[in-house]
Design a protein around this motif. Sequence first.
Motif, PDB file in Angstrom:
ATOM      1  N   UNK A 136      48.902  53.158  34.036  1.00 19.93           N
ATOM      2  CA  UNK A 136      47.979  53.077  35.170  1.00 19.93           C
ATOM      3  C   UNK A 136      46.692  52.368  34.763  1.00 19.93           C
ATOM      4  N   UNK A 137      46.142  52.751  33.611  1.00 17.31           N
ATOM      5  CA  UNK A 137      44.891  52.132  33.150  1.00 17.31           C
ATOM      6  C   UNK A 137      45.087  50.654  32.887  1.00 17.31           C
ATOM      7  N   UNK A 138      46.213  50.299  32.304  1.00 16.94           N
ATOM      8  CA  UNK A 138      46.480  48.903  31.961  1.00 16.94           C
ATOM      9  C   UNK A 138      46.527  48.040  33.219  1.00 16.94           C
ATOM     10  N   UNK A 139      47.175  48.546  34.256  1.00 23.81           N
ATOM     11  CA  UNK A 139      47.291  47.772  35.498  1.00 23.81           C
ATOM     12  C   UNK A 139      45.917  47.625  36.171  1.00 23.81           C
ATOM     13  N   UNK A 140      45.165  48.721  36.259  1.00 27.65           N
ATOM     14  CA  UNK A 140      43.843  48.637  36.869  1.00 27.65           C
ATOM     15  C   UNK A 140      42.890  47.780  36.067  1.00 27.65           C
ATOM     16  N   UNK A 141      42.947  47.926  34.749  1.00 28.77           N
ATOM     17  CA  UNK A 141      42.078  47.144  33.878  1.00 28.77           C
ATOM     18  C   UNK A 141      42.385  45.660  33.982  1.00 28.77           C
ATOM     19  N   UNK A 142      43.663  45.316  34.151  1.00 26.43           N
ATOM     20  CA  UNK A 142      44.060  43.912  34.261  1.00 26.43           C
ATOM     21  C   UNK A 142      43.315  43.230  35.411  1.00 26.43           C
ATOM     22  N   UNK A 143      43.304  43.850  36.575  1.00 21.66           N
ATOM     23  CA  UNK A 143      42.687  43.213  37.746  1.00 21.66           C
ATOM     24  C   UNK A 143      41.169  43.210  37.668  1.00 21.66           C
ATOM     25  N   UNK A 144      40.585  44.267  37.128  1.00 22.37           N
ATOM     26  CA  UNK A 144      39.135  44.282  36.951  1.00 22.37           C
ATOM     27  C   UNK A 144      38.720  43.222  35.935  1.00 22.37           C
ATOM     28  N   UNK A 145      39.515  43.094  34.865  1.00 19.39           N
ATOM     29  CA  UNK A 145      39.222  42.096  33.837  1.00 19.39           C
ATOM     30  C   UNK A 145      39.307  40.683  34.415  1.00 19.39           C
ATOM     31  N   UNK A 146      40.296  40.446  35.259  1.00 21.40           N
ATOM     32  CA  UNK A 146      40.408  39.132  35.900  1.00 21.40           C
ATOM     33  C   UNK A 146      39.183  38.851  36.773  1.00 21.40           C
ATOM     34  N   UNK A 147      38.725  39.862  37.491  1.00 25.75           N
ATOM     35  CA  UNK A 147      37.531  39.707  38.319  1.00 25.75           C
ATOM     36  C   UNK A 147      36.313  39.382  37.458  1.00 25.75           C
ATOM     37  N   UNK A 148      36.211  40.030  36.316  1.00 25.33           N
ATOM     38  CA  UNK A 148      35.068  39.800  35.435  1.00 25.33           C
ATOM     39  C   UNK A 148      35.081  38.407  34.815  1.00 25.33           C
ATOM     40  N   UNK A 149      36.202  37.686  34.955  1.00 22.70           N
ATOM     41  CA  UNK A 149      36.251  36.313  34.459  1.00 22.70           C
ATOM     42  C   UNK A 149      36.041  35.278  35.556  1.00 22.70           C
ATOM     43  N   UNK A 150      35.713  35.732  36.767  1.00 25.10           N
ATOM     44  CA  UNK A 150      35.213  34.758  37.749  1.00 25.10           C
ATOM     45  C   UNK A 150      33.786  34.415  37.331  1.00 25.10           C
ATOM     46  N   UNK A 151      33.241  33.356  37.871  1.00 21.35           N
ATOM     47  CA  UNK A 151      31.944  32.856  37.399  1.00 21.35           C
ATOM     48  C   UNK A 151      30.850  33.918  37.481  1.00 21.35           C
ATOM     49  N   UNK A 152      30.759  34.588  38.636  1.00 22.66           N
ATOM     50  CA  UNK A 152      29.699  35.580  38.799  1.00 22.66           C
ATOM     51  C   UNK A 152      29.910  36.746  37.839  1.00 22.66           C
ATOM     52  N   UNK A 153      31.149  37.271  37.778  1.00 20.15           N
ATOM     53  CA  UNK A 153      31.421  38.429  36.932  1.00 20.15           C
ATOM     54  C   UNK A 153      31.186  38.140  35.470  1.00 20.15           C
ATOM     55  N   UNK A 154      31.548  36.919  35.054  1.00 19.30           N
ATOM     56  CA  UNK A 154      31.377  36.576  33.645  1.00 19.30           C
ATOM     57  C   UNK A 154      29.906  36.354  33.306  1.00 19.30           C
ATOM     58  N   UNK A 176      28.279  45.063  28.423  1.00 17.73           N
ATOM     59  CA  UNK A 176      27.205  45.312  29.387  1.00 17.73           C
ATOM     60  C   UNK A 176      27.375  46.717  29.956  1.00 17.73           C
ATOM     61  N   UNK A 177      26.266  47.367  30.267  1.00 17.94           N
ATOM     62  CA  UNK A 177      26.361  48.738  30.776  1.00 17.94           C
ATOM     63  C   UNK A 177      27.184  48.816  32.056  1.00 17.94           C
ATOM     64  N   UNK A 178      27.095  47.771  32.891  1.00 19.67           N
ATOM     65  CA  UNK A 178      27.861  47.778  34.141  1.00 19.67           C
ATOM     66  C   UNK A 178      29.359  47.704  33.861  1.00 19.67           C
ATOM     67  N   UNK A 179      29.738  46.946  32.837  1.00 24.21           N
ATOM     68  CA  UNK A 179      31.158  46.849  32.488  1.00 24.21           C
ATOM     69  C   UNK A 179      31.684  48.181  31.986  1.00 24.21           C
ATOM     70  N   UNK A 180      30.878  48.896  31.228  1.00 22.34           N
ATOM     71  CA  UNK A 180      31.285  50.219  30.739  1.00 22.34           C
ATOM     72  C   UNK A 180      31.575  51.147  31.910  1.00 22.34           C
ATOM     73  N   UNK A 181      30.719  51.106  32.928  1.00 23.15           N
ATOM     74  CA  UNK A 181      30.918  51.958  34.104  1.00 23.15           C
ATOM     75  C   UNK A 181      32.145  51.523  34.899  1.00 23.15           C
ATOM     76  N   UNK A 182      32.288  50.213  35.112  1.00 21.69           N
ATOM     77  CA  UNK A 182      33.401  49.707  35.931  1.00 21.69           C
ATOM     78  C   UNK A 182      34.742  49.998  35.274  1.00 21.69           C
ATOM     79  N   UNK A 183      34.847  49.758  33.971  1.00 24.82           N
ATOM     80  CA  UNK A 183      36.125  49.961  33.287  1.00 24.82           C
ATOM     81  C   UNK A 183      36.442  51.436  33.075  1.00 24.82           C
TER      82      UNK A 183
END
Length: 294
Positions: A136-154, A176-183
């Motif tokens: 479950x974590x791997x699947x959710x993390x995959x999509x959040x990680x992809x979002x974080x590699x868009x220009x704004x997220x990165x 980043x503190x926000x990434x810790x919370x999101x992940x």
Amino acid sequence: MLPYATVEEAESVIGRSLTAAETLWFNYSATKSDYLLYCHNIVFLFILFSVVPFFFLFLEFFFEKSVSPYKIQPKVKLSFSDTLHCYKSVMRMFFLVVGPLQLVSYPSIKFIGIRTSLPLPPLWEIVLQLCTYFIVEDYGNYWIHRFLHCKWGYDKIHRVHHEYTAPIGFAAPYAHWAEILILGIPSFLGPAIVPGHMITFWLWIAFRQLEAIETHSGYDFPWTLTKYIPFYGGSDYHDYHHYVGGQSQSNFASVFTYCDYLYGTDKGYRYQKKVLQQFREGLNNNVEQNNKVD
């Protein structure tokens, strides 16, 4: 806190004798509040973040010749001061973000049904729940990680984690503190879907961080037990993601490889491995031909 005053009372309620593990759990947890037991995670995380990465640092500084063949990016070597800076940054985030988050998130743990009571879950149940949490974590993390590699997220968040293009164990929680919370969201989803015992929750937090430290270690040792886990990515897999850096659109998954394969985000990595394999085969052929000529 367990609602039993003695082992005999617990056995009377359960209807059988306590196992050795249950007796140990009773002796340890009977007088401790559920909140205090939950907060053990703070201690576990501090030890994991501090001690486990040091193992790889120890190998690099004192057994460099022995482990250098397994270093994924051999030309990159951080100084001790750079490594110390990374650790200090991680500890700053630990005390300012991770620790306080653990302290205030207990109500959510009670809400989803994480229990501390007896009887303890059987081993097969713990293993199945841990496998579910990882998937479950791997699947959710995959999509959040992809979002974080868009220009704004990165640019706004994820670039901090990518400051280490050749990752080290201490850099696993460097973010980043926000990434810790999101992940933290996908890490919480598994226990929310399949709630278990507090011991299972402890193991989940510990194993997930151990996995993250290993995949950021910078070493691909052939004897690691994770080599036997189906579809496991490992350090070489994730190291490629850091090596490519901000432009990376490959290897987003945190643990396994199936998401990247299904959604076509491992093509760059597979192409690189194919080219390297062809290069090695070419070198071997040249060596064999030269030996024949000699």
